[in-house]
Design an enzyme around this catalytic site. Structure first.
Site, PDB file in Angstrom:
ATOM      1  N   GLY A   1       9.143 -38.038  28.639  1.00  0.00           N
ATOM      2  CA  GLY A   1      10.453 -38.340  29.218  1.00  0.00           C
ATOM      3  C   GLY A   1      11.418 -39.109  28.341  1.00  0.00           C
ATOM      4  N   THR A   2      11.243 -39.071  27.013  1.00  0.00           N
ATOM      5  CA  THR A   2      12.215 -39.784  26.163  1.00  0.00           C
ATOM      6  C   THR A   2      13.601 -39.152  26.300  1.00  0.00           C
ATOM      7  OG1 THR A   2      11.612 -38.474  24.217  1.00  0.00           O
ATOM      8  CG2 THR A   2      10.524 -40.594  24.469  1.00  0.00           C
ATOM      9  N   ASN A   3      13.647 -37.822  26.362  1.00  0.00           N
ATOM     10  CA  ASN A   3      14.956 -37.173  26.561  1.00  0.00           C
ATOM     11  C   ASN A   3      15.516 -37.492  27.936  1.00  0.00           C
ATOM     12  OD1 ASN A   3      15.788 -35.306  24.225  1.00  0.00           O
ATOM     13  ND2 ASN A   3      13.602 -34.897  24.449  1.00  0.00           N
TER      14      ASN A   3
ATOM     15  N   ASN B   1      17.979 -25.688  28.525  1.00  0.00           N
ATOM     16  CA  ASN B   1      16.690 -26.181  28.029  1.00  0.00           C
ATOM     17  C   ASN B   1      16.848 -26.682  26.606  1.00  0.00           C
ATOM     18  OD1 ASN B   1      13.782 -26.507  27.853  1.00  0.00           O
ATOM     19  ND2 ASN B   1      13.727 -24.638  26.621  1.00  0.00           N
TER      20      ASN B   1
ATOM     21  N   HIS C   1      14.752 -27.071  23.054  1.00  0.00           N
ATOM     22  CA  HIS C   1      13.553 -26.588  22.363  1.00  0.00           C
ATOM     23  C   HIS C   1      13.484 -27.262  20.987  1.00  0.00           C
ATOM     24  CE1 HIS C   1      10.218 -23.872  21.671  1.00  0.00           C
ATOM     25  NE2 HIS C   1      10.666 -23.765  20.432  1.00  0.00           N
TER      26      HIS C   1
HETATM   27  C1  GAR Z   1      10.772 -32.535  23.367  1.00  0.00           C
HETATM   28  O1  GAR Z   1      10.562 -32.587  21.988  1.00  0.00           O
HETATM   29  C2  GAR Z   1      11.299 -31.173  23.760  1.00  0.00           C
HETATM   30  O2  GAR Z   1      12.120 -30.601  22.776  1.00  0.00           O
HETATM   31  C3  GAR Z   1      10.025 -30.400  23.915  1.00  0.00           C
HETATM   32  O3  GAR Z   1       9.132 -31.293  24.532  1.00  0.00           O
HETATM   33  C4  GAR Z   1       9.444 -32.607  24.116  1.00  0.00           C
HETATM   34  C5  GAR Z   1       9.509 -33.499  25.338  1.00  0.00           C
HETATM   35  O4  GAR Z   1       9.609 -34.847  24.969  1.00  0.00           O
HETATM   36  N1  GAR Z   1      10.219 -29.205  24.670  1.00  0.00           N
HETATM   37  C6  GAR Z   1       9.484 -28.116  24.490  1.00  0.00           C
HETATM   38  O5  GAR Z   1       8.591 -28.039  23.677  1.00  0.00           O
HETATM   39  C7  GAR Z   1       9.862 -26.955  25.403  1.00  0.00           C
HETATM   40  N2  GAR Z   1       9.266 -25.732  24.928  1.00  0.00           N
HETATM   41  P1  GAR Z   1      10.058 -35.936  26.027  1.00  0.00           P
HETATM   42  O6  GAR Z   1       9.227 -35.716  27.292  1.00  0.00           O
HETATM   43  O7  GAR Z   1       9.743 -37.260  25.387  1.00  0.00           O
HETATM   44  O8  GAR Z   1      11.526 -35.759  26.296  1.00  0.00           O
END
Ligand code: GAR
Length: 193
Positions: free
Chosen positions: A12-14, A102, A104
């Site tokens: 969940g950093t994003n 989304n 990626h």
């Molecule tokens: C992020 O790097 C995102 O780009 C990736 O998962 C991570 C989630 O990090 N998404 C994918 O790989 C989708 N195919 P977060 O939970 O810390 O935000």
């Protein structure tokens, strides 16, 4: 006011970065965080900001009545997938045309598709000997990682970068640009390629 929902599966950093970005916005509110996993750390983060959270296991997620009732209850008009690892069901794409995006962690169309998520992506980038990586924001369609691209940001790689180094470089782009891209999309600017 636009009400956005963030769909998450993990850390969940994003998600937190997006919540912080819009915390004082007069036009955009993060009104809901939905996870398919009860133990996603993203839920802990969202609760710190008093954002309503819901857990929807895969079966509930594919239940049109349950999912749409939840989104309607929170007046959701835009959905952001931020590290969300389930496929979005077709009924949701049909209900939210051009309103689900989304992130990626690579430069699509390379390194996308089923099984390409999180660290698997950065390992594949390393194995392919790429000279750069980056992040892609795209519209969600019925094809995994196949929707139209909205924005991409690049970062150079050196031959001795490990998958962890590649992930760290790409993560910097996500933190810097993803909320900004969401803001522009909500302002009606659809392409930043
Ligand atoms: C992020 O790097 C995102 O780009 C990736 O998962 C991570 C989630 O990090 N998404 C994918 O790989 C989708 N195919 P977060 O939970 O810390 O935000």
């Amino acid at each position: 006011m636009k009400h956005i929902a963030i769909f998450v599966s993990g850390n969940g950093t994003n998600c937190e970065n997006i919540i912080r970005h819009f915390a004082h916005s007069a036009t955009v509110r993060v009104s809901l965080v939905v996870s398919n996993r009860a133990d996603a750390y993203a839920l802990v983060r969202a609760k710190r900001y008093d954002i309503p959270c819901a857990v929807m296991p895969k079966a509930d997620f594919n239940n049109e009545q349950k999912l749409t009732a939840l989104l309607q209850q929170h007046d959701i008009d835009f959905i952001v997938l931020a590290g969300f690892l389930l496929m979005v069901p077709h009924f949701l794409i049909a209900r939210y045309p051009r309103a689900i995006i989304n992130i990626h962690p690579a430069l699509l169309p390379k390194f996308g598709g089923r099984g390409m998520y999180g660290h698997h992506v950065h390992e594949a980038v390393k194995a392919a000997g790429e000279h750069e990586t980056g992040m892609t924001v795209h519209w969600v369609s019925d094809e995994c990682d196949g929707g139209d691209i909205i924005a991409q940001f690049h970062t150079p790689l050196s031959p001795d970068d490990t998958p962890d180094d590649i992930a760290a470089k790409e993560h910097i782009l996500e933190q810097k640009y993803f909320p900004f891209v969401i803001e522009k999309v909500l302002e009606g600017i659809e392409e930043m390629k």
